[in-house]
Design a protein around this motif. Structure first.
Motif, PDB file in Angstrom:
ATOM      1  N   HIS A 171       0.783  -1.247   0.150  1.00  0.00           N
ATOM      2  CA  HIS A 171       0.008  -0.067  -0.352  1.00  0.00           C
ATOM      3  C   HIS A 171       0.433   1.389   0.099  1.00  0.00           C
ATOM      4  O   HIS A 171       0.543   2.484  -1.051  1.00  0.00           O
ATOM      5  CB  HIS A 171      -0.896   0.044   1.500  1.00  0.00           C
ATOM      6  CG  HIS A 171      -2.097   0.854   2.125  1.00  0.00           C
ATOM      7  ND1 HIS A 171      -1.496   2.626   1.989  1.00  0.00           N
ATOM      8  CD2 HIS A 171      -2.794   0.685   1.177  1.00  0.00           C
ATOM      9  CE1 HIS A 171      -2.214   2.915   1.592  1.00  0.00           C
ATOM     10  NE2 HIS A 171      -3.467   1.997   0.955  1.00  0.00           N
ATOM     11  N   THR A 186      -3.775  -3.630  -4.155  1.00  0.00           N
ATOM     12  CA  THR A 186      -3.544  -2.775  -4.216  1.00  0.00           C
ATOM     13  C   THR A 186      -4.670  -1.347  -4.965  1.00  0.00           C
ATOM     14  O   THR A 186      -4.968  -0.481  -4.368  1.00  0.00           O
ATOM     15  CB  THR A 186      -2.520  -2.345  -3.828  1.00  0.00           C
ATOM     16  OG1 THR A 186      -1.683  -3.229  -3.257  1.00  0.00           O
ATOM     17  CG2 THR A 186      -2.261  -1.516  -2.635  1.00  0.00           C
ATOM     18  N   ARG A 246      -7.660  -1.382  -3.546  1.00  0.00           N
ATOM     19  CA  ARG A 246      -8.027  -0.265  -1.970  1.00  0.00           C
ATOM     20  C   ARG A 246      -8.024   1.064  -2.127  1.00  0.00           C
ATOM     21  O   ARG A 246      -8.221   1.375  -1.270  1.00  0.00           O
ATOM     22  CB  ARG A 246      -7.377  -1.840  -1.296  1.00  0.00           C
ATOM     23  CG  ARG A 246      -6.710  -1.253   0.339  1.00  0.00           C
ATOM     24  CD  ARG A 246      -6.102  -1.791   0.959  1.00  0.00           C
ATOM     25  NE  ARG A 246      -5.627  -0.990   2.490  1.00  0.00           N
ATOM     26  CZ  ARG A 246      -4.993  -0.654   2.750  1.00  0.00           C
ATOM     27  NH1 ARG A 246      -3.750  -1.927   2.336  1.00  0.00           N
ATOM     28  NH2 ARG A 246      -4.711   0.084   4.455  1.00  0.00           N
TER      29      ARG A 246
END
Length: 243
Positions: A144, A192, A195
């Motif tokens: 992240h 990612t 997200r």
């Protein structure tokens, strides 16, 4: 290139004249063109005038690590006159326009134009700092944090050469290339990105990235653009070069 170097110091007429000579010979080349090949002698020094390229190293079994993306104003083979062979490869990602000049002109520039030589040394120092930051990303940051950091870095670099629309920019890079940059799998990159979108940090529309919450993403990635050397040349150095 002028737009990039003027971040460091205002260009005088003689500086602009020299840069114009360096960029006098231009041509357009398609995506997928090799600009440098790891382990082979450098050709001409290349200035990227439009489009994107990537620098990368390849292992014997074909695995690849992308070390950096080149954007307009970046120079490939900056120190070609000092190296026998290229330590990494460079390939265009999009159709590009490049300017080329002989390696010897860089040697002449260091001899005859110290202000410009200092500006080019600054670009080399920034490349080194970017690579150091990448080591930290690969060694210590989470997926992240790595992806957030990369998206912010490209936003900041493109803002410095006036190639963004607010906090939006074109990022012509596939998830596979992002994976080769961040040391992740393409599946991990996809998750990612999803997200970051779900958190409302970014919006993706084809190749366009919109960083919607810059401040929060900066905190999440522990991003500090100091390593991009966006400040003016120190006054002491400017005065010494002018004397």
């Amino acid at each position: 290139m002028v737009r990039k170097l003027e971040i460091l110091t205002p260009m005088k007429e003689e500086d602009l004249s020299v840069l114009e000579q360096l960029e006098a010979s231009t041509r357009k080349v398609p995506a997928g063109t090799e600009l440098a090949v790891q382990g082979e002698p450098f050709g001409a020094v290349v200035v990227l005038r439009s489009g994107w390229a990537m620098r990368f190293k390849t292992l014997a079994d074909g695995r690849r690590q992308i070390t950096n993306f080149a954007i307009p104003g970046d120079v490939i083979g900056l120190y070609a006159n000092m190296l026998v062979v290229a330590d990494q490869s460079a390939t265009t990602l999009t159709d590009v326009e490049i300017a080329e000049f002989p390696q010897e002109m860089m040697t002449d520039l260091f001899r005859d134009h110290p202000r410009l030589a200092a500006a080019f040394a600054w670009t080399a120092a920034r490349e080194e700092a970017v690579l150091a930051e990448k080591v930290v990303c690969l060694g210590r940051r989470s997926a992240h944090e790595r992806l957030s950091h990369l998206l912010l870095e490209m936003l900041r670099r493109l803002q410095m050469v006036q190639l963004t629309q607010g906090d939006r920019y074109v990022f012509p890079v596939t998830q596979e290339l992002i994976a080769d940059t961040l040391g992740l799998s393409a599946v991990h990159v996809n998750r990612t990105l999803s997200r970051l979108r779900a958190e409302g940090m970014i919006e993706v529309d084809g190749p366009v990235i919109h960083v919607k919450r810059v401040s929060e993403l900066t905190d999440a990635a522990d991003f500090d653009d100091l390593y991009l050397y966006s400040q003016r040349m120190p006054e002491g150095m400017r005065s010494r070069l002018a004397s």
